[in-house]
Scaffold this active site. Sequence first.
Site, PDB file in Angstrom:
ATOM      1  N   CYS A  32       0.868  -1.403   0.000  1.00  0.00           N
ATOM      2  CA  CYS A  32      -0.117  -0.025  -0.039  1.00  0.00           C
ATOM      3  C   CYS A  32       0.919   1.221   0.132  1.00  0.00           C
ATOM      4  CB  CYS A  32      -0.959   0.149   1.327  1.00  0.00           C
ATOM      5  SG  CYS A  32      -1.757   1.464   1.570  1.00  0.00           S
ATOM      6  N   CYS A  35       0.090   3.970   2.852  1.00  0.00           N
ATOM      7  CA  CYS A  35       0.507   3.298   4.043  1.00  0.00           C
ATOM      8  C   CYS A  35       2.105   3.704   3.999  1.00  0.00           C
ATOM      9  CB  CYS A  35       0.318   1.805   4.181  1.00  0.00           C
ATOM     10  SG  CYS A  35      -1.522   1.293   3.956  1.00  0.00           S
TER      11      CYS A  35
END
Length: 112
Positions: A32, A35
């Site tokens: 991600c 993230c």
Amino acid sequence: MSSLADVTDATFEADVLNSDLPVVVDFWAPWCGPCRVIGPVLEEMADQHGERVRFVKLNVDENPETQSRYNVLSIPTVILFDGGEAAETSIGARPKSYYEKAWARWLEVAVA
């Protein structure tokens, strides 16, 4: 900068729900991109506010039970738990100032 401690489905209750301090949980995954953007922000906040609030991360790919229990459908999702209950939820990458405002009462940060 310190790395955030990992929590798992097996340790979530002890590490988060039964914590004496409020706990910020970063629901993330290695693939991600957003993230990876907020990771350093949360690490910096952990360095600044670690005596008042714990900061941990949970890999959603490896811990689907906790992800499902808290309806984490997109990542990054960051949830602040206080007294074993989800108190504040943020979905998506946000700047540090956003988190400071959202968590001001736990961080005891003066917000203008």
